[in-house]
Design a protein around this motif. Structure first.
Motif, short mmCIF file in Angstrom:
data_model
loop_
_atom_site.label_atom_id
_atom_site.label_comp_id
_atom_site.label_asym_id
_atom_site.label_seq_id
_atom_site.Cartn_x
_atom_site.Cartn_y
_atom_site.Cartn_z
N UNK A 270 89.60 -61.95 -35.49
CA UNK A 270 90.51 -62.99 -35.01
C UNK A 270 91.39 -62.45 -33.89
N UNK A 271 91.85 -61.20 -34.03
CA UNK A 271 92.72 -60.58 -33.04
C UNK A 271 92.05 -60.49 -31.67
N UNK A 272 90.79 -60.10 -31.65
CA UNK A 272 90.10 -59.94 -30.37
C UNK A 272 89.33 -61.19 -29.97
N UNK A 273 89.39 -62.24 -30.81
CA UNK A 273 88.69 -63.51 -30.54
C UNK A 273 87.20 -63.25 -30.27
N UNK A 274 86.58 -62.56 -31.18
CA UNK A 274 85.18 -62.17 -31.02
C UNK A 274 84.26 -63.39 -30.99
N UNK A 275 83.18 -63.26 -30.23
CA UNK A 275 82.16 -64.31 -30.16
C UNK A 275 80.99 -63.99 -31.06
N UNK B 116 101.70 -40.16 -18.72
CA UNK B 116 101.27 -41.04 -17.62
C UNK B 116 100.05 -40.42 -16.95
N UNK B 117 99.10 -41.27 -16.57
CA UNK B 117 97.92 -40.76 -15.89
C UNK B 117 96.76 -41.75 -15.95
N UNK B 118 95.66 -41.42 -15.27
CA UNK B 118 94.52 -42.34 -15.18
C UNK B 118 93.77 -42.53 -16.49
N UNK B 119 94.07 -41.73 -17.53
CA UNK B 119 93.41 -41.91 -18.82
C UNK B 119 94.21 -42.80 -19.78
N UNK B 120 95.36 -43.30 -19.31
CA UNK B 120 96.19 -44.15 -20.17
C UNK B 120 95.66 -45.58 -20.15
N UNK B 121 95.68 -46.22 -21.31
CA UNK B 121 95.16 -47.59 -21.45
C UNK B 121 95.88 -48.55 -20.51
N UNK B 122 95.22 -49.70 -20.29
CA UNK B 122 95.87 -50.76 -19.52
C UNK B 122 96.78 -51.59 -20.41
N UNK B 123 96.59 -51.52 -21.73
CA UNK B 123 97.46 -52.25 -22.66
C UNK B 123 96.72 -52.58 -23.94
N UNK B 124 97.43 -53.29 -24.84
CA UNK B 124 96.81 -53.82 -26.04
C UNK B 124 96.24 -55.20 -25.72
N UNK B 125 95.03 -55.43 -26.17
CA UNK B 125 94.31 -56.64 -25.79
C UNK B 125 95.08 -57.91 -26.17
N UNK B 126 95.44 -58.67 -25.13
CA UNK B 126 96.10 -59.96 -25.29
C UNK B 126 97.35 -59.88 -26.18
N UNK B 127 98.09 -58.79 -26.04
CA UNK B 127 99.31 -58.60 -26.81
C UNK B 127 100.37 -58.01 -25.88
N UNK B 128 100.96 -58.89 -25.07
CA UNK B 128 101.91 -58.44 -24.06
C UNK B 128 103.15 -57.82 -24.68
N UNK C 215 84.31 -50.86 -12.07
CA UNK C 215 85.16 -49.82 -12.64
C UNK C 215 86.38 -50.42 -13.34
N UNK C 216 86.78 -51.62 -12.93
CA UNK C 216 87.94 -52.26 -13.54
C UNK C 216 87.58 -53.11 -14.75
N UNK C 217 86.31 -53.26 -15.05
CA UNK C 217 85.89 -54.05 -16.22
C UNK C 217 86.24 -53.31 -17.51
N UNK C 218 86.61 -54.07 -18.53
CA UNK C 218 86.89 -53.46 -19.83
C UNK C 218 85.60 -52.88 -20.41
N UNK C 219 85.64 -51.61 -20.80
CA UNK C 219 84.46 -50.95 -21.36
C UNK C 219 84.35 -51.21 -22.86
N UNK C 220 85.49 -51.25 -23.55
CA UNK C 220 85.49 -51.47 -25.00
C UNK C 220 86.92 -51.70 -25.46
N UNK C 221 87.05 -52.22 -26.68
CA UNK C 221 88.34 -52.25 -27.37
C UNK C 221 88.27 -51.26 -28.52
N UNK C 222 89.29 -50.43 -28.62
CA UNK C 222 89.36 -49.45 -29.71
C UNK C 222 90.56 -49.78 -30.56
N UNK C 223 90.32 -50.16 -31.81
CA UNK C 223 91.45 -50.47 -32.67
C UNK C 223 92.11 -49.20 -33.16
N UNK C 224 93.45 -49.19 -33.05
CA UNK C 224 94.21 -48.02 -33.50
C UNK C 224 94.10 -47.90 -35.00
N UNK C 225 94.41 -46.72 -35.50
CA UNK C 225 94.21 -46.46 -36.93
C UNK C 225 95.15 -47.24 -37.82
#
Length: 588
Positions: free
Chosen positions: A126-131, A418-430, A176-186
């Motif tokens: 539900x959180x990621x609105x999976x298809x 801070x750096x290029x390996x830091x996430x862009x954010x939590x999916x749809x959770x501003x 390169x800007x496309x989302x590769x995956x969502x990784x749920x935190x523990x």
């Protein structure tokens, strides 16, 4: 009768390349030119299936066209129950080719926790609105219950997806800007959130791990039992081998839990060089070893035995090293590391070939002021913290106080990255994203640590720190002391604080024990109280519970937040029963 199989070899045919890729698809296409790949071992430790990179690329392309034939659009999410099975790799990379976003879902079902497992996966979907939801055959009975009422295009097993027609659809390479995956935190301190990682971000961290962290060569071979729904399992032992065209050997997580020596056998038989485990995995192996095992295993090839946790407990690692010394295990192979899903996987690595190095500091000073003042390791007030090494080159690091000011060397504070390996954010959770990522790209990790020179030392999670009478007490330190009692197993203790008991905040220790004798249990409580007074100078509430009571995250880590909630529920129920008994007495 099974046809004899051979595992994929080390890389002898392809020039090692770990950079310059524009996407994970391009990385797979290059690896597919060689002979390496993934090998899956069953509960007896026998080779069950082999998936070369060449086969994976071919099968993933076909599966991508089947998924797109369902009418899915680029960016749609595909939930994959991440069992240790080739199906995970096939669907993960099918999503890469199709422009879909794979979401690794927990596969571990605890005994008696059917409903909890189903509800957890439903919340994630539900959180990621999976298809789409895909499940291995082993979890097929759960599919209908998990999918019930969700707006999924399709939910089923790999066989059902393979039966779909392969449409004649042109596959478009990911940007390169496309989302590769969502990784749920523990979710050790809160409900898991979907970490959003794009192609450029994951490729950057993979390159830094390969080049700076592990210094991988074509001679390397990976061995793992870690679950794929954990960042170390998926990133560390699927994508890192892929990015370097190396082979990886897998043992299922449940198989490891029941027969941990198979992990050692696999490393020995296949001459594995890179493997990783939380401290409890090393401890479990050491406990299960028999004298007759020593001549069975040759662990001399194991050059990087990685270990990472919020705070690394050196004691079980020392026991493991001593126990495996006759098998050729070199203690200098231990590599302490620090990382998190919000940074793909890795943030820092201790230097290779140095083993575990521990900084001993004055515990009293640490609690009073947060200063990590060095003391002799034999001092009665000494507490040790593992050297997690230097942050990878792409990271900027700051350690700050509560006001945001940078602290001096050997002063504890929150670690910012801070750096290029830091996430862009939590999916749809501003809201959750802005709470940890500022406008300048600095990530608040929630981890407390200090620095000595350019070396990083972790002490605790900021949300877990226990504050009593103005002193900061790290819960892991309390847990380590409690584990010194005979009969207390590693990981069987949780420490936290609670409000509303007595006049001020109080520390609590929940300890799992098989002991049923009331006198023995009373002695255990008394001894723990003594130890807490001796080491921390505080009163503590002791709650003895049966083994298996303490809740875990999906990655197997202790959840102090859930432990606290369960403790409060037990106290509430006990209070209600006491009131009911009092009411009965008055009525009588």
């Amino acid at each position: 009768m099974k046809t004899p199989m051979n595992p994929t070899p080390i890389n002898t045919t392809l020039a090692v390349r770990n950079s310059g890729f524009s996407s994970l698809v391009e990385a797979l296409e290059y690896a597919a030119e060689g002979d390496t790949g993934f090998n899956f071992y069953d509960h007896r430790g026998e080779l069950d299936s082999v998936l070369t990179y060449r086969e994976l690329a071919f099968e993933a392309r076909a599966l991508a066209r089947r998924l797109l034939g369902l009418g899915l659009e680029r960016g749609d999410r595909v939930g994959i129950v991440a069992e240790t099975d080739p199906m995970f790799h096939r669907f993960f990379f099918a999503c890469q080719y199709a422009g879909l976003i794979p979401v690794a879902l927990p596969a571990g079902v605890q005994l008696g926790a059917h409903s909890a497992f189903v509800n957890q996966l439903r919340r994630m979907l539900e959180s990621c609105e999976a298809a789409v939801l895909v499940s291995p055959e082993s979890h097929a009975p759960f599919v209908g219950e998990i999918a019930d009422g969700l707006e999924l295009v399709m939910a089923g097993t790999p066989a059902e997806f393979d039966a779909l027609p392969e449409r004649d659809i042109e596959l478009t390479a990911p940007a390169r800007s496309d989302i590769a995956y969502l990784q749920y935190t523990s979710g050790s301190t809160r409900f898991p959130r979907g970490v959003e990682i794009d192609q450029a971000t994951v490729l950057d961290n993979l390159r830094e791990i390969a080049q700076s962290g592990l210094k991988l060569t074509r001679e390397d071979r990976f061995v793992s039992w870690l679950p794929y729904y954990h960042d170390m399992g998926m990133i560390g032992f699927i994508l890192v081998p892929l990015i370097c065209q190396l082979s990886a050997d897998y043992l299922g997580s449940r198989t490891f839990a029941m027969r941990p020596r198979l992990w050692l056998k696999l490393i020995s038989d296949n001459r594995g060089t890179i493997s990783s485990s939380p401290t409890f995995g090393y401890a479990l192996c050491a406990r299960r070893l028999r004298p007759s095992d020593y001549e069975k295993y040759d662990l001399s090839s194991w050059r990087a035995a990685c270990v990472g946790a919020e705070q690394i407990n050196a004691a079980p690692l020392q026991v493991f090293a001593e126990a495996l010394k006759p098998c050729g295990f070199d203690p200098s192979a231990f590599v302490a590391c620090y990382g998190m899903a919000e940074c793909v996987l890795a943030v820092s690595f201790a230097p290779l070939d140095n083993g575990l190095e521990v900084d001993f500091v004055d515990q009293g000073v640490m609690m009073a002021s947060g200063e990590a003042r060095p003391v002799d390791r034999q001092a009665g007030n000494a507490v040790g913290y593992a050297d997690c090494g230097i942050t990878l080159p792409g990271f900027e690091t700051r350690i700050v106080d509560e006001a945001g000011g940078e602290v001096s060397e050997r002063q504890c504070g929150e670690i910012l990255l801070r750096g290029p390996s830091v996430m862009s954010g939590y999916f749809r959770d501003e809201e959750a994203t802005t709470a940890v990522l500022d406008e300048n790209g600095w990530l608040r990790t929630g981890d407390i640590g200090y620095r000595v020179g350019d070396r990083l030392f972790l002490t605790a999670r900021s949300k877990d720190v226990i504050i009593i009478k103005g002193r900061n007490i790290w819960p892991n330190d309390m847990e380590v002391v409690a584990q010194r009692l005979d009969g207390v197993r590693l990981g069987g203790v949780a420490a936290f604080s609670v409000d509303g008991i007595g006049e001020e905040e109080a520390a609590v220790i929940v300890l799992e024990t098989k002991e049923r004798d009331d006198e023995v249990r009373d002695r255990m409580r008394h001894r723990i109280v003594e130890l807490m007074h001796e080491h921390f100078g505080i009163n503590v509430i002791i709650d003895l519970v049966k083994p298996g009571t303490l809740p875990r995250t999906s990655s197997g880590k202790l959840s102090r937040f859930q432990s606290k909630q369960a403790f409060l529920e037990r106290r509430s129920m006990a209070a209600a029963k006491a009131r009911a008994r009092g009411s009965d007495l008055k009525t009588a």
